[in-house]
Design a protein around this motif. Structure first.
Motif, PDB file in Angstrom:
ATOM      1  N   LEU A 116       0.815  -0.926  -0.080  1.00 44.41           N
ATOM      2  CA  LEU A 116      -0.112   0.026  -0.029  1.00 44.41           C
ATOM      3  C   LEU A 116       0.776   1.277   0.120  1.00 44.41           C
ATOM      4  CD1 LEU A 116      -3.022   1.063   0.006  1.00 44.41           C
ATOM      5  CD2 LEU A 116      -2.852   1.047   2.321  1.00 44.41           C
ATOM      6  N   ASN A 117       1.877   1.232   0.811  1.00 45.53           N
ATOM      7  CA  ASN A 117       2.857   2.393   0.756  1.00 45.53           C
ATOM      8  C   ASN A 117       3.485   2.596  -0.528  1.00 45.53           C
ATOM      9  OD1 ASN A 117       3.141   3.472   3.371  1.00 45.53           O
ATOM     10  ND2 ASN A 117       4.269   1.783   4.103  1.00 45.53           N
ATOM     11  N   SER A 118       3.702   1.481  -1.137  1.00 45.61           N
ATOM     12  CA  SER A 118       4.074   1.649  -2.784  1.00 45.61           C
ATOM     13  C   SER A 118       3.283   2.234  -3.770  1.00 45.61           C
ATOM     14  CB  SER A 118       4.537   0.376  -3.330  1.00 45.61           C
ATOM     15  OG  SER A 118       5.652  -0.273  -2.483  1.00 45.61           O
ATOM     16  N   LEU A 119       1.708   1.608  -3.502  1.00 45.51           N
ATOM     17  CA  LEU A 119       0.900   2.292  -4.332  1.00 45.51           C
ATOM     18  C   LEU A 119       0.397   3.794  -4.091  1.00 45.51           C
ATOM     19  CD1 LEU A 119      -1.854  -0.527  -4.047  1.00 45.51           C
ATOM     20  CD2 LEU A 119      -0.513   0.118  -6.229  1.00 45.51           C
ATOM     21  N   LEU A 120       0.666   4.292  -2.872  1.00 44.79           N
ATOM     22  CA  LEU A 120       0.621   5.720  -2.570  1.00 44.79           C
ATOM     23  C   LEU A 120       1.655   6.432  -2.996  1.00 44.79           C
ATOM     24  CD1 LEU A 120      -0.492   5.807   1.261  1.00 44.79           C
ATOM     25  CD2 LEU A 120      -1.968   6.088  -0.824  1.00 44.79           C
ATOM     26  N   SER A 121       2.635   5.987  -3.453  1.00 43.65           N
ATOM     27  CA  SER A 121       3.540   6.981  -4.282  1.00 43.65           C
ATOM     28  C   SER A 121       3.198   6.999  -5.695  1.00 43.65           C
ATOM     29  CB  SER A 121       5.040   6.198  -3.889  1.00 43.65           C
ATOM     30  OG  SER A 121       5.316   4.873  -4.663  1.00 43.65           O
ATOM     31  N   LEU A 122       2.395   6.236  -6.396  1.00 39.97           N
ATOM     32  CA  LEU A 122       2.065   6.613  -7.734  1.00 39.97           C
ATOM     33  C   LEU A 122       1.190   7.674  -8.017  1.00 39.97           C
ATOM     34  CD1 LEU A 122       1.325   2.730  -8.558  1.00 39.97           C
ATOM     35  CD2 LEU A 122       3.372   4.153  -9.003  1.00 39.97           C
ATOM     36  N   PRO A 123       1.572   8.708  -8.954  1.00 45.34           N
ATOM     37  CA  PRO A 123       0.720   9.657  -9.126  1.00 45.34           C
ATOM     38  C   PRO A 123      -0.864   9.455  -9.298  1.00 45.34           C
ATOM     39  CG  PRO A 123       2.620   9.931 -10.398  1.00 45.34           C
ATOM     40  CD  PRO A 123       2.693   8.664  -9.356  1.00 45.34           C
ATOM     41  N   ILE A 124      -0.943   8.344 -10.024  1.00 44.40           N
ATOM     42  CA  ILE A 124      -2.366   8.013 -10.503  1.00 44.40           C
ATOM     43  C   ILE A 124      -3.312   7.491  -9.495  1.00 44.40           C
ATOM     44  CG2 ILE A 124      -1.782   5.682 -10.967  1.00 44.40           C
ATOM     45  CD1 ILE A 124      -3.620   7.391 -13.508  1.00 44.40           C
ATOM     46  N   ILE A 125      -2.916   7.100  -8.378  1.00 44.64           N
ATOM     47  CA  ILE A 125      -3.737   6.660  -7.284  1.00 44.64           C
ATOM     48  C   ILE A 125      -4.440   7.946  -6.553  1.00 44.64           C
ATOM     49  CG2 ILE A 125      -3.803   5.942  -4.900  1.00 44.64           C
ATOM     50  CD1 ILE A 125      -3.485   3.953  -7.270  1.00 44.64           C
ATOM     51  N   GLY A 126      -3.956   8.980  -6.349  1.00 50.93           N
ATOM     52  CA  GLY A 126      -4.486  10.275  -5.830  1.00 50.93           C
ATOM     53  C   GLY A 126      -5.380  10.820  -6.954  1.00 50.93           C
ATOM     54  N   THR A 127      -5.417  10.578  -7.935  1.00 45.87           N
ATOM     55  CA  THR A 127      -6.172  11.274  -8.884  1.00 45.87           C
ATOM     56  C   THR A 127      -7.167  10.313  -9.582  1.00 45.87           C
ATOM     57  OG1 THR A 127      -4.426  10.944 -10.794  1.00 45.87           O
ATOM     58  CG2 THR A 127      -4.521  13.055  -9.574  1.00 45.87           C
ATOM     59  N   SER A 128      -7.364   9.109  -9.306  1.00 46.41           N
ATOM     60  CA  SER A 128      -8.371   8.200 -10.002  1.00 46.41           C
ATOM     61  C   SER A 128      -9.674   8.085  -9.296  1.00 46.41           C
ATOM     62  CB  SER A 128      -7.706   6.785 -10.110  1.00 46.41           C
ATOM     63  OG  SER A 128      -7.396   6.322  -8.904  1.00 46.41           O
ATOM     64  N   GLY A 129     -10.556   8.121 -10.026  1.00 46.23           N
ATOM     65  CA  GLY A 129     -11.866   8.124  -9.245  1.00 46.23           C
ATOM     66  C   GLY A 129     -12.307   8.771  -8.145  1.00 46.23           C
ATOM     67  N   ASP A 130     -13.029   7.960  -7.154  1.00 45.13           N
ATOM     68  CA  ASP A 130     -12.894   8.697  -5.840  1.00 45.13           C
ATOM     69  C   ASP A 130     -11.943   8.643  -4.901  1.00 45.13           C
ATOM     70  OD1 ASP A 130     -15.587   9.516  -6.874  1.00 45.13           O
ATOM     71  OD2 ASP A 130     -16.423   7.679  -6.351  1.00 45.13           O
ATOM     72  N   ASN A 131     -10.778   8.528  -5.201  1.00 41.56           N
ATOM     73  CA  ASN A 131      -9.547   8.218  -4.293  1.00 41.56           C
ATOM     74  C   ASN A 131      -8.857   9.693  -4.190  1.00 41.56           C
ATOM     75  OD1 ASN A 131     -10.174   5.347  -4.107  1.00 41.56           O
ATOM     76  ND2 ASN A 131      -8.365   4.862  -5.640  1.00 41.56           N
ATOM     77  N   LYS A 132      -8.236   9.914  -3.046  1.00 38.93           N
ATOM     78  CA  LYS A 132      -7.593  11.197  -2.827  1.00 38.93           C
ATOM     79  C   LYS A 132      -6.548  10.912  -1.778  1.00 38.93           C
ATOM     80  CE  LYS A 132      -8.619  15.669  -0.880  1.00 38.93           C
ATOM     81  NZ  LYS A 132      -9.864  16.559  -0.263  1.00 38.93           N
TER      82      LYS A 132
END
Length: 195
Positions: A116-132
């Motif tokens: 999960l830590n690795s995923l949070l470093s990806l820029p796409i996670i913070g801007t995809s769908g209803d994620n922030k």
């Protein structure tokens, strides 16, 4: 005054009982190791480490706030469970009831949390769908919005701390309220205990 004294005695007794179990497992591990029974020594050590995780989980529980928004902690539902296999310990606390219930869970020592830590470093996670992605106590956290019955939004925040995870679920609250609740946690103190 009597209540405080009684609570202090109960807390000391439970810590003492936990320490006694820890020492018992340590003695069993030493005895088994000395006798060349390595599998028995390993089992006793695993039991000892699980007891240590549970004691740590009880200390984490003490760091959690007594109130979230206007909801009081439901101490009868507090739970610290050893979860050998995928995690060290799971700490659970609830606030309020029914449609305004807030749930807080802390999972420690899970190898899956590092992903999960690795995923949070990806820029796409913070801007995809209803994620922030937000910051809580200096750590990145993921806010997820789900829509359920009657198009009601539910917010969940996941805050990974190396191999541990804090999750806050608060149906019936706005995103800002849920973020405000998450910011009431003593994240640095919890991280220090779990690492």
């Amino acid at each position: 005054m009597k209540k405080i004294l009684l609570l202090t005695i109960i807390a000391a007794a439970s810590f003492s009982a936990g320490a006694q179990e820890f020492n018992k497992q340590l003695a069993a591990a030493r005895t088994a190791y000395s006798a060349g029974k390595l599998e028995d020594a390993r089992f006793a050590m695993q039991q000892m480490l699980q007891e240590l995780d549970i004691l740590t989980g009880k200390e984490v529980l003490k760091l959690l706030p007594a109130k979230m928004q206007e909801q009081n902690a439901v101490s009868a539902k507090d739970n610290v469970t050893g979860a050998s296999g995928f995690a060290g310990v799971i700490v659970h606390r609830e606030y309020g009831a029914a449609d305004k219930k807030v749930e807080l869970e802390v999972i420690s020592n899970s190898p899956l949390i590092a992903t999960l830590n690795s995923l949070l470093s990806l820029p796409i996670i913070g801007t995809s769908g209803d994620n922030k992605v937000i910051k809580v106590g200096g750590y990145k956290a993921l806010v997820q919005k789900t829509t359920g019955e009657n198009d009601k939004a539910t917010y969940e925040i996941q805050l990974p701390l190396n191999s541990s995870l804090i999750t806050l679920r608060a149906p019936g609250y706005t995103e800002d309220q849920v973020i405000k609740m998450m910011n009431t946690l003593a994240v640095a103190d919890i991280a220090r205990l779990l690492q």
